[in-house]
Write a protein that holds these residues in place. Sequence first.
Motif, short mmCIF file in Angstrom:
data_model
loop_
_atom_site.label_atom_id
_atom_site.label_comp_id
_atom_site.label_asym_id
_atom_site.label_seq_id
_atom_site.Cartn_x
_atom_site.Cartn_y
_atom_site.Cartn_z
N LEU A 101 18.75 -13.79 26.54
CA LEU A 101 17.22 -13.13 27.01
C LEU A 101 16.42 -14.25 27.43
O LEU A 101 15.80 -15.03 26.68
N ALA A 102 15.81 -14.15 28.71
CA ALA A 102 14.30 -15.27 28.75
C ALA A 102 13.59 -14.33 29.41
O ALA A 102 12.06 -15.09 29.57
N GLY A 103 13.17 -12.82 28.48
CA GLY A 103 12.38 -12.74 28.43
C GLY A 103 12.34 -11.60 28.05
O GLY A 103 13.14 -11.29 27.22
N PRO A 104 10.87 -10.38 28.11
CA PRO A 104 11.16 -9.32 27.01
C PRO A 104 12.34 -8.23 26.98
O PRO A 104 12.83 -7.67 27.88
N ALA A 105 12.24 -7.43 26.55
CA ALA A 105 12.95 -6.31 26.20
C ALA A 105 12.31 -5.13 25.68
O ALA A 105 11.06 -5.35 24.46
N ARG A 106 12.70 -3.94 26.00
CA ARG A 106 11.85 -2.77 25.57
C ARG A 106 13.02 -1.81 25.32
O ARG A 106 14.09 -1.80 26.26
N ALA A 107 13.20 -0.83 24.71
CA ALA A 107 13.69 0.86 23.96
C ALA A 107 15.23 0.09 24.41
O ALA A 107 15.75 -0.26 23.93
N GLY A 108 15.57 1.29 25.95
CA GLY A 108 17.15 0.96 25.90
C GLY A 108 17.23 -0.97 26.03
O GLY A 108 19.15 -0.43 25.99
N GLY A 109 16.74 -1.29 26.28
CA GLY A 109 16.88 -2.57 26.67
C GLY A 109 17.92 -3.70 25.41
O GLY A 109 18.02 -3.95 25.65
N ILE A 110 16.51 -3.55 24.44
CA ILE A 110 16.69 -3.08 23.42
C ILE A 110 18.01 -2.97 23.37
O ILE A 110 19.29 -3.32 22.11
N GLY A 111 18.32 -1.53 22.84
CA GLY A 111 19.75 -0.53 22.93
C GLY A 111 20.76 -1.63 23.56
O GLY A 111 22.15 -1.45 22.16
N MET A 112 21.05 -2.02 24.42
CA MET A 112 21.63 -3.58 25.34
C MET A 112 22.32 -4.55 24.50
O MET A 112 22.92 -4.77 24.19
N SER A 142 19.37 4.49 19.29
CA SER A 142 19.47 3.82 17.46
C SER A 142 21.31 3.40 16.95
O SER A 142 21.56 3.10 16.03
N LEU A 143 21.80 4.53 17.57
CA LEU A 143 23.23 4.53 17.15
C LEU A 143 24.33 2.55 16.66
O LEU A 143 24.81 2.30 16.51
N THR A 144 22.99 1.40 17.49
CA THR A 144 23.76 0.38 18.51
C THR A 144 22.62 -0.87 17.35
O THR A 144 22.34 -1.51 16.64
N VAL A 145 21.24 0.21 17.70
CA VAL A 145 20.35 -0.12 16.63
C VAL A 145 20.11 -0.86 15.40
O VAL A 145 20.39 -1.85 13.96
N LEU A 146 20.20 0.33 14.74
CA LEU A 146 20.14 0.78 13.16
C LEU A 146 21.35 0.03 12.91
O LEU A 146 21.19 -0.81 11.46
N PRO A 147 22.51 -0.25 12.80
CA PRO A 147 23.62 -1.62 12.31
C PRO A 147 23.03 -2.72 11.69
O PRO A 147 23.95 -3.40 11.55
N ARG A 148 22.70 -3.06 12.47
CA ARG A 148 21.59 -4.81 12.73
C ARG A 148 20.20 -4.07 12.00
O ARG A 148 20.19 -5.60 11.68
#
Length: 257
Positions: A101-112, A142-148
């Motif tokens: 990441l050379a820049g921001p991430a939002r919402a679904g981008g954070i999911g990835m 939430s299924l990928t983010v919450l475990p982190r």
Amino acid sequence: MADELVHYEVAAGTATITLDSPHNRNALSAQLRRELSTALANARDDDAVRVIVLTHTGPVFCAGMDLKEARGAGAANQGVNEFPQILEQLWTSPKPVVARLAGPARAGGIGMVAATDIAVAVREATFAFTEVRIGVVPAVISLTVLPRLSSRAAHELFLTGETFDADRAAAIGLINSAVAADALDAEVDRYVKALTLGGPKALAATKQLLSSPRPATPSDGFAAMNELSAGFFASEEGQEGILAFAQKRKPSWVPQD
């Protein structure tokens, strides 16, 4: 192709998948989703690929779902319906995936980002779960983010939608490291080189192990884990690794420089 939104390139055992839709901040449009899913499938099926790097052009890694395409569509026709497949491809990829990441991430981008195995961002990158602020729910991601994330951080950031920086993202487990912009590529390369030292089958099995449910006690898991471990010690890959160690050489699976 000049009009493609996702570029795919393989070199020295690394498949680089580049999101290239800067006009809409690499939003997850129908075309980008389709091309990204295809690129991930190609990387999975290519025996020459050892590691996948997910990166981007433009100042933003990924802004999330394409809201222009979402306007006026019914629930059955929302683009988010296709997004679980992409997160599943990232999460279950037998080849390790590194997010750059050379820049921001939002919402679904954070999911990835959360679905990858390792994520590196420049310190200037920012993050936000903006869903609630437009009246939607961060359900799929939430299924990928919450475990982190820690539970406290998840409640705070999912409910407020507030922006946080890369250092905070690293502190709460969303990314592995936040670095200066001029150190980004070197940090990604460091992880890629480390990952290519692992046996392909061992890496795939270890990824599966990391995402498997934990037994209630160590005693409940020793039999299955011993069978897995002994099988790999005796496998062709394991024996090659043991022999290479004895002969003080690189195993056959390590890409040639």
